[in-house]
Design a protein around this motif. Structure first.
Motif, short mmCIF file in Angstrom:
data_model
loop_
_atom_site.label_atom_id
_atom_site.label_comp_id
_atom_site.label_asym_id
_atom_site.label_seq_id
_atom_site.Cartn_x
_atom_site.Cartn_y
_atom_site.Cartn_z
N LYS A 71 0.84 -1.18 0.00
CA LYS A 71 0.00 0.00 0.00
C LYS A 71 0.89 1.25 0.00
O LYS A 71 2.04 1.19 0.39
N PRO A 72 0.36 2.40 -0.42
CA PRO A 72 1.19 3.61 -0.51
C PRO A 72 1.57 4.13 0.86
O PRO A 72 0.82 4.03 1.82
N HIS A 73 2.77 4.72 0.93
CA HIS A 73 3.30 5.37 2.12
C HIS A 73 4.09 6.59 1.68
O HIS A 73 4.36 6.81 0.50
N THR A 74 4.46 7.39 2.65
CA THR A 74 5.31 8.54 2.40
C THR A 74 6.65 8.31 3.03
O THR A 74 6.79 7.57 4.01
N ALA A 75 7.68 8.98 2.45
CA ALA A 75 9.05 8.81 2.97
C ALA A 75 9.81 10.10 2.73
O ALA A 75 9.49 10.90 1.83
N ASP A 76 10.85 10.30 3.56
CA ASP A 76 11.78 11.40 3.40
C ASP A 76 13.04 10.86 2.75
O ASP A 76 13.66 9.91 3.27
N LEU A 77 13.44 11.46 1.58
CA LEU A 77 14.57 10.96 0.81
C LEU A 77 15.64 12.03 0.74
O LEU A 77 15.35 13.24 0.69
N SER A 78 16.91 11.57 0.68
CA SER A 78 18.04 12.49 0.54
C SER A 78 19.15 11.77 -0.20
O SER A 78 19.28 10.54 -0.11
N LEU A 79 19.96 12.58 -0.94
CA LEU A 79 21.09 12.06 -1.73
C LEU A 79 22.35 12.75 -1.26
O LEU A 79 22.37 13.97 -1.00
N SER A 80 23.42 11.93 -1.17
CA SER A 80 24.73 12.50 -0.85
C SER A 80 25.40 12.96 -2.14
O SER A 80 24.87 12.75 -3.24
N ALA A 81 26.57 13.62 -2.03
CA ALA A 81 27.36 13.97 -3.21
C ALA A 81 27.94 12.73 -3.84
O ALA A 81 28.32 11.78 -3.14
N PHE A 82 28.01 12.73 -5.17
CA PHE A 82 28.53 11.58 -5.90
C PHE A 82 29.96 11.91 -6.33
O PHE A 82 30.21 12.99 -6.91
N THR A 83 30.87 10.96 -6.08
CA THR A 83 32.29 11.17 -6.35
C THR A 83 32.85 10.00 -7.11
O THR A 83 32.27 8.91 -7.16
N THR A 84 34.00 10.26 -7.71
CA THR A 84 34.80 9.23 -8.36
C THR A 84 36.25 9.63 -8.21
O THR A 84 36.57 10.79 -7.90
N ALA A 85 37.14 8.70 -8.43
CA ALA A 85 38.56 8.94 -8.18
C ALA A 85 39.08 10.01 -9.16
O ALA A 85 38.88 9.90 -10.37
N GLY A 86 39.75 11.03 -8.62
CA GLY A 86 40.41 12.05 -9.43
C GLY A 86 39.48 13.06 -10.06
O GLY A 86 39.93 13.83 -10.91
N LYS A 87 38.20 13.06 -9.72
CA LYS A 87 37.25 13.99 -10.33
C LYS A 87 36.55 14.78 -9.24
O LYS A 87 36.37 14.28 -8.10
N PRO A 88 36.12 15.96 -9.52
CA PRO A 88 35.35 16.70 -8.52
C PRO A 88 34.00 16.07 -8.28
O PRO A 88 33.45 15.37 -9.14
N SER A 89 33.46 16.28 -7.08
CA SER A 89 32.17 15.70 -6.70
C SER A 89 31.05 16.35 -7.49
O SER A 89 31.14 17.50 -7.90
N ILE A 90 29.96 15.56 -7.67
CA ILE A 90 28.80 16.00 -8.43
C ILE A 90 27.60 16.03 -7.50
O ILE A 90 27.36 15.07 -6.76
N ILE A 91 26.86 17.12 -7.49
CA ILE A 91 25.64 17.23 -6.72
C ILE A 91 24.49 16.73 -7.58
O ILE A 91 24.26 17.23 -8.67
N VAL A 92 23.77 15.74 -7.06
CA VAL A 92 22.63 15.15 -7.74
C VAL A 92 21.37 15.53 -6.95
O VAL A 92 21.36 15.45 -5.71
N GLY A 93 20.32 15.94 -7.66
CA GLY A 93 19.10 16.36 -7.00
C GLY A 93 17.89 15.69 -7.59
O GLY A 93 17.93 15.10 -8.66
#
Length: 884
Positions: A71-93
């Protein structure tokens, strides 16, 4: 195991508390809904869920609830910054759509029972590189995390990049090929080049090279992008063009290739410009000499053309410039290279060709391709009269040396029309001076003669046509003398004065005769006879030129009348008999019309034979009877149209049988009665039967010229009667409206009262003249109103004699035209065509002296021809031989 000291009840209580502590969390955990990431399971050991990022920077995240919580519910969601080796971090929204900007967290997200798709915004990811981050969900205060991996798939390049090192060919072109990595199917790509810069110096801020794709039609600059390039096979041929690259330098840049599918390829290029031998410029001509004429009221222009090319025809030339070589000779020493010279290269204007700014180094208009040439038009403008001499040298940025010196000489002179105009002006000046000196005495003499004529007073005869004519001639002569004082009076002025003097002589003689006639004591019919003689003589003076023969004849007639008035009757009788015969013949011609043949026959017989008088003495009664018969016959003939009056008059002559017994009728009473009947007849016919018309129909009316107007009677018998021509009084009114109001009102005499149905008038200028007339009967009183005639309007033209061209005699114009032709035909070749820089003050002085000399030479020849010859007088004829 048994616990000592504890009974059964405590033991059971302990167990219950322990079970509650263990079972309650489990029950609570089972009660919270279970959120699951519905993505492919990760293959790597880290256990991350992989999400594929599309070309537009978005990725889809699928979330579902566990099977136990459908059945349907509600939730609070959040994303951290995404990184990879040798590259600047990417903000995902999370994509919030129209609700607001994307954010890395969302509260109260409603997740349906079946499936939830959340759109993530992840831009700036490099293809083929995995970026790691964490997704956190809080459902009913229970925290759950998952490891996510965002991956943007890599693309297979369309072509293989060429060798980075490329060399500029001799024609400034760079060409290379790119091999296809995909199947050789038709493909459309877009090509773009970045700026090319030479790595020069320690800082690496070298010179920027002009490298790009060839320009399109009508363009000059190199293009940095090509669109819609077709690749039909397995190779892409790329051609670049360079301009003005530094020799021995290497330029670094990048070539980008992209297709419509969004895949792109960047290839680095290192373009080297080899060191080439310098070009050698040559021209096809080295000397120019031109002679130009200035247009009217403008400066002169001159254009010459040279061809510039590279000697070997194998090397390109760029950065063409020009410079003055040596000193410049110009009128007044003033010559501005940029102001007085312009250059066109292959028909295209190139400003400031003497300078070479950095951007002009790559100008295709200032370059020559291998094997080509450039046509340079040298335009010199704003040139004053004089000689211009200068030297030019052309050079180029990659030329070993400038061209040989180009000698340019331009002679500027005034147009030949100036020289011809100067000759004509000289002739006119000489002509005016000569004519003015000659005419000075003539003008003084004519003014003196006009003043003498003005002193004579003929006021008592101002109603006479010849008196008006005299005023016209004097006014016209003064107008001729007042106009164009620099020119001598025309010969017509002397003719006018001569005519005026002749008219004055006639008026003087007329005044004497008419005064003597008024003082004469004799019957009125004798005065009438002499008055008719005087009027016939005066009427011979008209608007036509009055010659001396006519003048002498008129004066002779008036003098004869004056002599006859000393003894008026003998002369009167001698002439009355001849007139009696004429009247007799006139009556004979109309005897049937008069319907009284018997009395008329006796009258005609008596009038036609005056020689039957037995005594010719003036006091003889029979002569007096013949005189009465003559005037009676004239009255009868003049009233031939009035049958009633004819019958009344015939009744008076019935007793008449011959010269001796003509009754002594009251002629004066008959004349008065005839005049009354004629007046009544004229009034009965009405003013419509009398019209005002020009004295000489068809002749043009001119200002300052005698204008003659007459009354035209429809009744021809009245028109020729003595009553109309001598008894009635006519009042003429003139209203003049000039064409130019500035000339003022016309000084015309109005009204004018005369005793003849004709009048002479004149006006001072061109315009409209309205003429009105009234007819009065002198015997009438207040009860006899005049007859009003309808006004007539006449157009008066300008006086032709006052026009300048008409004042010049035809011979004068012909002589002047011949001298002008001779002066122009001899002066232009001598003083103009042999002088390439004609136009100075000295040149015009020479040509003026030339024209004046020609005219004065003509005057000298005319003077010599007018002087009498010095030949000896002719010898007398030889004596006749002696008689034998």
């Amino acid at each position: 195991m048994t616990m000592h000291g504890w009974g059964p009840w405590p033991l059971r209580l302990y167990r219950a508390v322990l079970a509650l502590l263990v079972v309650f969390p489990i029950a609570v955990a089972r009660a919270a809904p279970g959120l699951v990431v519905d993505e492919p399971s990760p293959r790597d050991p880290s256990g991350r869920y992989a999400l594929q990022v599309q070309e537009d920077g978005t990725a889809a995240l699928h979330l579902v609830w566990s099977d136990s919580d459908g059945k349907p519910h509600t939730a609070d969601l959040s994303l951290s910054a995404f990184t990879t080796a040798g590259k600047p971090s990417i903000i995902v929204g999370f994509d919030a759509g129209a609700a607001g900007p994307p954010l890395p967290y969302r509260k109260g997200v409603s997740i349906p029972a079946e499936d939830a798709v959340l759109r993530l915004i992840a831009s700036g990811l490099e293809p083929g590189v995995a970026y790691s981050g964490t997704l956190t969900a809080i459902v009913d205060r229970q925290l759950t995390t998952w490891e996510l991996a965002l991956v943007r798939p890599g693309m297979v390049p369309l072509f293989r990049c060429p060798e980075p090192a490329q060399t500029v060919r001799g024609d400034d072109a760079i060409g290379f090929e790119l091999a296809r990595t995909t199947p050789p199917r038709p493909l459309t790509v877009r090509l773009r080049v970045s700026p090319f810069v030479s790595q020069d110096g320690e800082r690496g801020d070298g010179e920027r090279g002009d490298i790009g794709f060839p320009p399109g039609p009508g363009e000059t600059r190199l293009r940095d992008e090509l669109t819609g390039v077709q690749v039909p096979g397995d190779r892409l041929v790329v051609g670049l063009t360079s301009r003005g690259l530094g020799e021995g330098m290497t330029y670094h840049g990048k070539l980008s290739i992209s297709s419509g599918g969004g895949d792109a390829l960047d290839c680095s290029l290192h373009i080297a410009m080899p060191r080439l031998p310098h070009a050698e410029l040559v021209v096809d001509r080295q000397s120019f000499t031109a002679t130009v004429s200035t247009p009217w009221f403008h400066t002169a222009d001159a254009t010459v053309s040279v061809r510039l090319f590279e000697k070997t025809r194998a090397r390109p030339v760029y950065g063409i410039t020009v410079a003055l070589d040596g000193s410049v000779e110009s009128p007044g020493g003033g010559f501005d290279f940029d102001r007085n010279m312009a250059f066109l290269l292959n028909g295209r204007p190139v400003p400031h060709l003497s300078q070479l700014p950095p951007e002009a180094l790559h100008d295709p208009a200032r370059s020559i391709a291998p094997g080509g040439q450039v046509e340079i038009q040298i335009a010199m403008h704003d040139l004053e009269v004089g000689k211009y001499a200068l030297g030019l040298r052309f050079t180029a940025a990659n030329a070993a040396a400038p061209t040989p010196r180009i000698e340019l000489t331009v002679n500027v002179r005034h147009a030949w029309g100036y020289a011809m105009l100067a000759i004509i002006v000289a002739l006119l000046v000489s002509f005016l001076l000569t004519r003015s000196i000659r005419g000075w005495r003539r003008r003084i003499n004519l003014n003196r003669r006009v003043a003498q004529l003005r002193d004579q007073s003929f006021v008592e005869h101002s109603d006479l046509a010849i008196a008006v004519f005299l005023r016209v001639v004097l006014d016209q002569t003064q107008a001729l003398l007042a106009r164009n004082p620099l020119l001598p009076p025309p010969d017509s002025a002397n003719d006018y004065i001569t005519r005026a003097e002749r008219v004055a002589a006639i008026l003087t003689c007329y005044s004497n005769v008419i005064g003597r006639l008024r003082a004469l004591r004799c019957p009125e019919r004798i005065k009438r006879y002499y008055r008719e003689l005087i009027n016939d003589a005066i009427h011979r003076v008209g608007p036509a030129p009055l010659d001396q023969i006519t003048t002498d004849a008129i004066i002779e007639t008036l003098t004869a009348v004056d002599r006859a008035l000393g003894e008026p009757f003998p002369s009167y009788w001698v002439n009355i008999t001849g007139r009696g015969r004429v009247v007799a013949q006139q009556l004979h011609d109309v005897r049937q019309t008069l319907r009284a043949t018997a009395p008329l026959d006796a009258m005609i017989a008596a009038l036609g034979h005056p020689e039957q008088l037995t005594d010719a003495k003036p006091e003889d009664a029979r002569v007096a009877a013949y005189d009465r018969l003559y005037w009676f016959a004239r009255l009868l003939y003049s009233r031939r149209e009035d049958q009633a009056q004819v019958e009344q008059l015939v009744g008076h002559c019935r007793p008449c049988q011959d010269h001796n017994d003509f009754p002594d009728v009251d002629l004066d009473g008959l004349f008065r009665d005839a005049d009354r009947r004629a007046w009544e007849r004229l009034k009965a016919e009405g003013p419509g039967r009398v019209r005002i018309q020009q004295g000489q129909p068809g002749q043009a009316l001119e200002a300052l010229y005698p204008l003659r107007f007459v009354l035209q009677f429809d009744d021809r018998a009245l028109a020729g009667s003595y009553f109309v021509n001598n008894v009635l009084v006519y009042q003429w009114e003139f209203q003049f409206t000039p064409d130019r109001p500035a000339q003022g009102a016309a000084p015309v005499d109005s009204p004018v009262r005369v005793n003849q149905p004709r009048v002479t008038m004149y006006v001072p200028a061109a315009g409209k003249l309205t003429v009105r007339a009234r007819i009065f009967w002198p015997a009438g009183g207040p009860a006899e109103p005049p007859i009003e005639l309808q006004a007539t309007e006449f157009a008066i033209g300008a006086n032709q004699d006052l026009m300048l061209l008409n004042r010049l005699e035809a011979s004068t114009v012909v002589y002047f035209g011949l001298m002008a032709a001779v002066a122009v035909a001899t002066g232009l070749p001598t003083l103009y065509f042999d002088n390439p820089t004609f136009g100075s003050y000295a040149d015009y002085v020479k040509i003026l002296v030339w024209g004046i000399g020609i005219d004065q030479g003509k005057n000298l020849i005319q003077l010599i021809r007018s002087e009498p010859s010095d030949a000896p007088p002719p010898l007398p004829p030889p004596a006749p031989p002696p008689a034998p």
